[in-house]
Design an enzyme around this catalytic site. Structure first.
Site, PDB file in Angstrom:
ATOM      1  N   GLU A 131      -2.897  -4.599  -3.155  1.00  0.00           N
ATOM      2  CA  GLU A 131      -3.360  -5.498  -4.225  1.00  0.00           C
ATOM      3  C   GLU A 131      -3.319  -4.794  -5.569  1.00  0.00           C
ATOM      4  O   GLU A 131      -2.854  -5.340  -6.578  1.00  0.00           O
ATOM      5  CB  GLU A 131      -4.807  -5.947  -3.964  1.00  0.00           C
ATOM      6  CG  GLU A 131      -5.026  -6.713  -2.674  1.00  0.00           C
ATOM      7  CD  GLU A 131      -5.337  -5.802  -1.481  1.00  0.00           C
ATOM      8  OE1 GLU A 131      -4.742  -4.712  -1.369  1.00  0.00           O
ATOM      9  OE2 GLU A 131      -6.176  -6.206  -0.659  1.00  0.00           O
ATOM     10  N   GLU A 170       0.425   5.259   0.589  1.00  0.00           N
ATOM     11  CA  GLU A 170      -0.515   6.298   1.032  1.00  0.00           C
ATOM     12  C   GLU A 170      -0.092   7.672   0.533  1.00  0.00           C
ATOM     13  O   GLU A 170       0.975   7.851  -0.067  1.00  0.00           O
ATOM     14  CB  GLU A 170      -0.625   6.250   2.563  1.00  0.00           C
ATOM     15  CG  GLU A 170      -1.181   4.902   3.014  1.00  0.00           C
ATOM     16  CD  GLU A 170      -1.530   4.830   4.483  1.00  0.00           C
ATOM     17  OE1 GLU A 170      -1.079   5.678   5.277  1.00  0.00           O
ATOM     18  OE2 GLU A 170      -2.283   3.900   4.846  1.00  0.00           O
ATOM     19  N   ASN A 208       0.850  -1.202   0.000  1.00  0.00           N
ATOM     20  CA  ASN A 208       0.000   0.000   0.000  1.00  0.00           C
ATOM     21  C   ASN A 208       0.883   1.249   0.000  1.00  0.00           C
ATOM     22  O   ASN A 208       1.952   1.277   0.624  1.00  0.00           O
ATOM     23  CB  ASN A 208      -1.010   0.000   1.148  1.00  0.00           C
ATOM     24  CG  ASN A 208      -0.408  -0.155   2.538  1.00  0.00           C
ATOM     25  OD1 ASN A 208       0.629  -0.773   2.715  1.00  0.00           O
ATOM     26  ND2 ASN A 208      -1.068   0.410   3.531  1.00  0.00           N
ATOM     27  N   CYS A 259     -10.261  -4.846  -0.263  1.00  0.00           N
ATOM     28  CA  CYS A 259     -11.389  -3.911  -0.270  1.00  0.00           C
ATOM     29  C   CYS A 259     -12.211  -4.102  -1.547  1.00  0.00           C
ATOM     30  O   CYS A 259     -11.794  -4.805  -2.481  1.00  0.00           O
ATOM     31  CB  CYS A 259     -10.891  -2.472  -0.153  1.00  0.00           C
ATOM     32  SG  CYS A 259     -10.226  -1.791  -1.690  1.00  0.00           S
TER      33      CYS A 259
HETATM   34  N1  THU Z   1      -5.394  -1.288   2.227  1.00  0.00           N
HETATM   35  C1  THU Z   1      -4.819  -2.132   1.316  1.00  0.00           C
HETATM   36  O1  THU Z   1      -3.652  -1.992   0.965  1.00  0.00           O
HETATM   37  N2  THU Z   1      -5.598  -3.128   0.795  1.00  0.00           N
HETATM   38  C2  THU Z   1      -6.909  -3.310   1.081  1.00  0.00           C
HETATM   39  O2  THU Z   1      -7.554  -4.128   0.450  1.00  0.00           O
HETATM   40  C3  THU Z   1      -7.533  -2.547   2.171  1.00  0.00           C
HETATM   41  C4  THU Z   1      -6.762  -1.399   2.681  1.00  0.00           C
HETATM   42  C5  THU Z   1      -4.588  -0.204   2.766  1.00  0.00           C
HETATM   43  C6  THU Z   1      -5.033   1.167   2.356  1.00  0.00           C
HETATM   44  C7  THU Z   1      -4.490   2.011   3.455  1.00  0.00           C
HETATM   45  O3  THU Z   1      -3.151   2.352   3.156  1.00  0.00           O
HETATM   46  C8  THU Z   1      -4.476   1.103   4.682  1.00  0.00           C
HETATM   47  O4  THU Z   1      -4.631  -0.215   4.176  1.00  0.00           O
HETATM   48  C9  THU Z   1      -5.568   1.400   5.675  1.00  0.00           C
HETATM   49  O5  THU Z   1      -6.790   1.438   5.074  1.00  0.00           O
END
Ligand code: THU
Length: 143
Positions: free
Chosen positions: A58, A47, A45, A96
């Site tokens: 993902e 941000e 992830n 998600c």
């Molecule tokens: N996040 C993911 O990387 N994958 C998901 O399917 C759900 C959420 C990340 C996004 C964000 O950086 C952190 O998790 C908290 O939501």
């Protein structure tokens, strides 16, 4: 997929998680996928100070693979947890809704294996169809 293949994909997802850039949520996610060519692509992830610009682990892995010419995904392993959490991670990180739909674009939902793991020996295995039933997307049933 045999147990050894699952374990090594989880291992790569855990490795990808180390690169997570998540100073806002402090929640680190890693993913590793097996693409149509058999190659493995990892993602974390990423941000952003403008939170909505965040990219999930993902989708990072999927976009890396597609940008290298892949068009199909066979399996993906996902791990996630708070920054300082030890392995086994405290919980399972499920993809998600947006990531489920992006995975759908490049897979047959009945065939794509989605592994969510807390460690190499604590994991759950689903198909994408389990997580995204009656989905909308391209037809891959002939492949
Ligand atoms: N996040 C993911 O990387 N994958 C998901 O399917 C759900 C959420 C990340 C996004 C964000 O950086 C952190 O998790 C908290 O939501």
């Amino acid at each position: 997929m045999d147990e050894q293949a699952i374990c090594s994909l989880i291992d790569m997802a855990l490795e990808a998680r180390e690169s997570s850039y998540s100073p806002y949520s402090n929640y680190k996610v890693g993913a590793a996928l097996i693409a149509g060519s058999g190659k493995i692509y990892k993602g974390c992830n990423i941000e952003n100070a403008s939170y909505g610009a965040t990219n999930c682990a993902e989708r990072t892995a999927v976009f890396k693979s597609v940008s290298e010419g892949e068009r199909f995904i066979n399996a993906i392993a996902i791990v996630g947890g708070p920054k300082d959490a030890e392995i086994p991670l405290p919980g399972f990180a499920f993809p998600c809704g947006i990531c489920r739909q992006v995975l759908r674009e490049f897979s047959d939902p009945d065939k794509l294996i989605v592994i969510v793991a807390r460690s190499k020996d604590d994991y759950k295995v689903y198909t994408l169809a389990d997580l995204l039933p009656d989905s909308f997307g391209p037809d891959f049933t002939d492949q």
